[in-house]
Design a protein around this motif. Structure first.
Motif, short mmCIF file in Angstrom:
data_model
loop_
_atom_site.label_atom_id
_atom_site.label_comp_id
_atom_site.label_asym_id
_atom_site.label_seq_id
_atom_site.Cartn_x
_atom_site.Cartn_y
_atom_site.Cartn_z
N UNK A 184 -13.40 -8.53 3.25
CA UNK A 184 -13.65 -7.51 2.23
C UNK A 184 -13.14 -6.15 2.65
N UNK A 185 -13.20 -5.86 3.94
CA UNK A 185 -12.64 -4.60 4.43
C UNK A 185 -11.16 -4.50 4.09
N UNK A 186 -10.49 -5.62 4.07
CA UNK A 186 -9.05 -5.63 3.78
C UNK A 186 -8.75 -5.78 2.30
N UNK A 187 -9.34 -6.75 1.63
CA UNK A 187 -8.93 -7.06 0.25
C UNK A 187 -10.05 -6.86 -0.77
N UNK A 211 -11.22 -4.23 -2.14
CA UNK A 211 -11.06 -3.09 -3.05
C UNK A 211 -10.29 -3.57 -4.28
N UNK A 212 -10.66 -3.06 -5.45
CA UNK A 212 -10.12 -3.51 -6.74
C UNK A 212 -8.60 -3.58 -6.76
N UNK A 213 -7.93 -2.49 -6.36
CA UNK A 213 -6.47 -2.46 -6.46
C UNK A 213 -5.82 -3.49 -5.56
N UNK A 214 -6.38 -3.73 -4.40
CA UNK A 214 -5.81 -4.71 -3.48
C UNK A 214 -5.84 -6.11 -4.11
N UNK A 215 -6.97 -6.46 -4.70
CA UNK A 215 -7.07 -7.76 -5.36
C UNK A 215 -6.11 -7.87 -6.54
N UNK A 216 -5.96 -6.79 -7.30
CA UNK A 216 -5.04 -6.84 -8.44
C UNK A 216 -3.59 -6.93 -7.99
N UNK A 217 -3.25 -6.26 -6.89
CA UNK A 217 -1.91 -6.39 -6.32
C UNK A 217 -1.67 -7.84 -5.89
N UNK A 218 -2.66 -8.45 -5.26
CA UNK A 218 -2.53 -9.86 -4.87
C UNK A 218 -2.37 -10.74 -6.09
N UNK A 219 -3.17 -10.52 -7.12
CA UNK A 219 -3.04 -11.32 -8.35
C UNK A 219 -1.62 -11.25 -8.88
N UNK A 220 -1.08 -10.05 -8.97
CA UNK A 220 0.29 -9.87 -9.46
C UNK A 220 1.29 -10.58 -8.55
N UNK A 221 1.07 -10.51 -7.25
CA UNK A 221 1.96 -11.18 -6.30
C UNK A 221 1.96 -12.69 -6.51
N UNK A 222 0.77 -13.25 -6.74
CA UNK A 222 0.67 -14.69 -6.96
C UNK A 222 1.46 -15.12 -8.19
N UNK A 223 1.58 -14.24 -9.16
CA UNK A 223 2.29 -14.60 -10.39
C UNK A 223 3.71 -14.05 -10.43
N UNK A 255 0.69 -4.81 3.91
CA UNK A 255 1.82 -5.11 4.81
C UNK A 255 1.36 -5.02 6.27
N UNK A 256 0.67 -3.94 6.61
CA UNK A 256 0.20 -3.76 7.99
C UNK A 256 -0.72 -4.90 8.44
N UNK A 257 -1.48 -5.46 7.49
CA UNK A 257 -2.42 -6.54 7.81
C UNK A 257 -1.74 -7.91 7.82
N UNK A 258 -0.47 -7.97 7.42
CA UNK A 258 0.24 -9.24 7.43
C UNK A 258 -0.02 -10.11 6.22
N UNK A 283 16.76 -4.14 -1.21
CA UNK A 283 16.00 -3.65 -2.35
C UNK A 283 14.55 -3.96 -2.01
N UNK A 284 13.72 -2.95 -1.83
CA UNK A 284 12.36 -3.23 -1.36
C UNK A 284 11.61 -4.18 -2.30
N UNK A 285 11.17 -5.27 -1.72
CA UNK A 285 10.31 -6.21 -2.42
C UNK A 285 9.15 -6.54 -1.49
N UNK A 286 8.04 -6.91 -2.10
CA UNK A 286 6.84 -7.27 -1.35
C UNK A 286 6.56 -8.73 -1.63
N UNK A 287 6.64 -9.54 -0.59
CA UNK A 287 6.43 -10.98 -0.74
C UNK A 287 5.22 -11.41 0.06
N UNK A 288 4.54 -12.41 -0.45
CA UNK A 288 3.37 -12.95 0.22
C UNK A 288 3.77 -13.64 1.51
N UNK A 289 3.00 -13.41 2.54
CA UNK A 289 3.14 -14.12 3.80
C UNK A 289 2.28 -15.38 3.70
#
Length: 145
Positions: free
Chosen positions: A17-20, A22-34, A61-64, A72-78
């Protein structure tokens, strides 16, 4: 029953919970999954303030959990990020059951293997039995202090 009072200060749920949590973190993850990968897509889809988006992406990113890929900067799930899919889908399903309006859930997931709408359950990898509060017992793990 074993005293598991340490779980309030050193538990995996709290660390996650300390990492994910927070609302925005979970929504960023949701978007990443899709399939969302670019900064501008996250900003547009979430209507998130850009300084907040930058900070959350950096944290993930820092948490891996996400990896920033150039040129071209993209953010991909590890692999660690992909492992959060079940938790996010379970949370989504809970929201669909208990918080959706009368029209029903806004998104459904169709399972590729069988073609049916997915009904997610938490199951034991060994026997396939459903994991519920009445079917498990907490016990000290290797990190128990």
């Amino acid at each position: 029953m074993t005293d598991l009072a340490h779980r309030f200060t050193a538990d995996s749920v709290g660390r996650a919970l300390d990492l994910v949590g927070e609302r925005w973190s979970l929504l960023i993850l949701r978007e990443s999954f899709f399939g969302v990968r670019r900064y501008g897509e996250f900003a547009r889809n979430l209507s998130i303030p850009r300084p907040t988006l930058s900070a959350r992406l950096k944290t993930l990113v820092d948490a891996g959990v996400l990896e920033r890929v150039d040129p071209v900067p993209e953010y991909v799930l590890t692999p660690a990020g992909r492992d959060l899919f079940g938790a996010v889908v379970t949370l989504m399903q809970w929201g669909d059951r208990h918080l959706a309006g009368p029209e029903g859930p806004p998104i459904r997931l169709r399972h590729h293997d069988c073609g049916e709408l997915a009904d997610v359950v938490v199951a034991c990898r060994h026997c396939g039995g459903e994991i519920t509060t009445g079917r498990v017992t907490p016990e000290p793990g290797p990190g128990f202090r």
